[in-house]
Design an enzyme around this catalytic site. Structure first.
Site, PDB file in Angstrom:
ATOM      1  N   ASP A   8      38.914  49.519  41.015  1.00 14.81           N
ATOM      2  CA  ASP A   8      39.211  49.053  42.372  1.00 14.81           C
ATOM      3  C   ASP A   8      40.591  49.493  42.851  1.00 14.81           C
ATOM      4  O   ASP A   8      41.395  50.033  42.079  1.00 14.81           O
ATOM      5  CB  ASP A   8      39.076  47.520  42.442  1.00 14.81           C
ATOM      6  CG  ASP A   8      39.711  46.805  41.248  1.00 14.81           C
ATOM      7  OD1 ASP A   8      40.564  47.415  40.570  1.00 14.81           O
ATOM      8  OD2 ASP A   8      39.350  45.652  40.985  1.00 14.81           O
ATOM      9  N   HIS A  25      35.287  36.904  39.344  1.00 18.69           N
ATOM     10  CA  HIS A  25      35.067  38.270  39.833  1.00 18.69           C
ATOM     11  C   HIS A  25      35.273  39.295  38.720  1.00 18.69           C
ATOM     12  O   HIS A  25      36.022  39.066  37.775  1.00 18.69           O
ATOM     13  CB  HIS A  25      35.909  38.587  41.075  1.00 18.69           C
ATOM     14  CG  HIS A  25      37.372  38.810  40.879  1.00 18.69           C
ATOM     15  ND1 HIS A  25      38.313  38.455  41.814  1.00 18.69           N
ATOM     16  CD2 HIS A  25      38.090  39.378  39.877  1.00 18.69           C
ATOM     17  CE1 HIS A  25      39.515  38.800  41.398  1.00 18.69           C
ATOM     18  NE2 HIS A  25      39.412  39.350  40.223  1.00 18.69           N
ATOM     19  N   ASN A  80      38.068  33.338  39.504  1.00 18.64           N
ATOM     20  CA  ASN A  80      36.874  32.870  40.222  1.00 18.64           C
ATOM     21  C   ASN A  80      35.608  33.595  39.751  1.00 18.64           C
ATOM     22  O   ASN A  80      34.571  33.528  40.404  1.00 18.64           O
ATOM     23  CB  ASN A  80      37.052  33.052  41.733  1.00 18.64           C
ATOM     24  CG  ASN A  80      37.241  34.513  42.130  1.00 18.64           C
ATOM     25  OD1 ASN A  80      37.194  35.402  41.288  1.00 18.64           O
ATOM     26  ND2 ASN A  80      37.453  34.758  43.411  1.00 18.64           N
ATOM     27  N   GLU A  96      33.987  39.669  44.581  1.00 22.53           N
ATOM     28  CA  GLU A  96      34.221  38.241  44.740  1.00 22.53           C
ATOM     29  C   GLU A  96      32.893  37.470  44.699  1.00 22.53           C
ATOM     30  O   GLU A  96      31.819  38.073  44.876  1.00 22.53           O
ATOM     31  CB  GLU A  96      34.925  37.998  46.084  1.00 22.53           C
ATOM     32  CG  GLU A  96      36.267  38.706  46.222  1.00 22.53           C
ATOM     33  CD  GLU A  96      37.398  38.048  45.415  1.00 22.53           C
ATOM     34  OE1 GLU A  96      37.138  37.542  44.302  1.00 22.53           O
ATOM     35  OE2 GLU A  96      38.548  38.068  45.901  1.00 22.53           O
TER      36      GLU A  96
HETATM   37  C1  GLP Z   1      42.334  41.590  39.348  1.00 26.14           C
HETATM   38  C2  GLP Z   1      41.479  42.865  39.118  1.00 26.14           C
HETATM   39  C3  GLP Z   1      40.410  42.642  38.090  1.00 26.14           C
HETATM   40  C4  GLP Z   1      41.005  41.854  36.938  1.00 26.14           C
HETATM   41  C5  GLP Z   1      41.320  40.458  37.394  1.00 26.14           C
HETATM   42  C6  GLP Z   1      41.954  39.579  36.321  1.00 26.14           C
HETATM   43  O1  GLP Z   1      42.292  41.098  40.632  1.00 26.14           O
HETATM   44  N1  GLP Z   1      40.885  43.392  40.305  1.00 26.14           N
HETATM   45  O2  GLP Z   1      39.896  43.898  37.660  1.00 26.14           O
HETATM   46  O3  GLP Z   1      40.086  41.781  35.887  1.00 26.14           O
HETATM   47  O4  GLP Z   1      42.056  40.443  38.584  1.00 26.14           O
HETATM   48  O5  GLP Z   1      43.299  39.871  36.157  1.00 26.14           O
HETATM   49  P1  GLP Z   1      44.141  39.387  34.893  1.00 26.14           P
HETATM   50  O6  GLP Z   1      43.617  40.171  33.744  1.00 26.14           O
HETATM   51  O7  GLP Z   1      45.539  39.760  35.236  1.00 26.14           O
HETATM   52  O8  GLP Z   1      43.907  37.937  34.754  1.00 26.14           O
END
Ligand code: GLP
Length: 256
Positions: A67, A138, A136, A143
């Site tokens: 992304d 995702h 959440n 989302e």
């Molecule tokens: C971000 C990314 C995801 C990631 C998630 C969790 O928004 N778009 O690909 O897995 O949030 O992030 P973290 O690993 O820092 O908790």
């Protein structure tokens, strides 16, 4: 779904790195799906060690990031292009031109998203997709309520995600409101999925992903439908699982 519970997040990284390396063994041009976020950092650090030790060579690998934010210049230090270059491409010795990140700065976002999808197909598909999970549920930036058959496209971030990601920005106002994300359908097409999660803050959503109903309200629950989904978590992230004992038993009683 195979669930491995590790004593701590360093071990999560080591076990996940093993999975990734096993799944691309013998391939001259492995295709990696890359995630940003804090969760996979131990995994990347371990891959860097294994590459420095000569166990694996990523210089021919192709990469596709999950992304990108809409409206951030790819040169912006908080763009996912820069984040992926800094945390994955350089440490692993990948070739920057062989790593694509969805383009959130294109004049025609839809056309750019379609080109990104075509590039994955041209590469022969993703061998192993690395994933983290948002608070959440995702994956990528899909989302809750994202379509299970979605492809790479523009999405609107939820307030919860913007709040979670505000820690990277100077003030909340600068967190972008939109992103371009691989779809759930795109992610599910990868031949192998390696999901990593750690810490108590992820315990509820990890339980929902593994043991809850498959629902668009928890997009990661779709992993239950993938044939080769490996979920590697630490004790804290496993703390809300009803089947934790079963998963430990499975891991320590593999058939000979
Ligand atoms: C971000 C990314 C995801 C990631 C998630 C969790 O928004 N778009 O690909 O897995 O949030 O992030 P973290 O690993 O820092 O908790």
């Amino acid at each position: 779904m195979e669930v491995v519970i590790c004593p701590d997040e360093e071990q999560v990284g080591a076990v996940a790195a093993d999975r990734v390396i096993t799944q691309i063994a013998g391939k001259h041009t492995p295709v990696l799906g890359l995630a940003t976020g804090t969760s996979p950092l131990n995994l990347y650090a371990e891959l860097q060690r294994r590459s420095a030790a000569g166990d694996v060579d990523f210089s021919h690998a192709l990469g596709f990031a999950l992304d990108e934010y809409v409206g951030l210049d790819p040169q912006h230090p908080l763009s996912y292009r820069q984040t992926i270059d800094r945390t994955v491409v350089k440490p692993l010795g990948m070739t920057p031109e062989r790593v694509r990140v969805p383009n959130g700065f294109a004049a025609d976002l839809e056309a750019a998203a379609n080109e990104f999808e075509d590039a994955i197909v041209e590469a022969g598909g993703v061998d192993v997709q690395i994933l983290g999970i948002g608070s959440n549920g995702h994956i990528g930036f899909n989302e809750p309520t994202s379509s299970f058959s979605s492809r790479t496209r523009v999405k609107t971030l939820t307030q919860q995600t913007r709040d979670d990601n505000a820690r990277f920005f100077d003030d909340d106002e600068t967190v972008p409101t939109h992103c371009v994300s691989q779809g759930l359908g795109t992610i599910m097409d990868a031949r192998n999925l390696v999901m990593v999660a750690s810490g108590e803050k992820k315990a509820d959503v990890v339980a929902a992903m593994i043991e809850g109903p498959v629902t668009a309200m928890c997009p990661a629950s779709l992993l239950q439908f993938h044939r080769r989904a490996f979920v590697i978590i630490d004790e804290a992230a496993a703390s809300k699982l009803q089947y934790a004992e079963y998963f430990r038993h499975v891991a320590s009683h593999q058939p000979a």
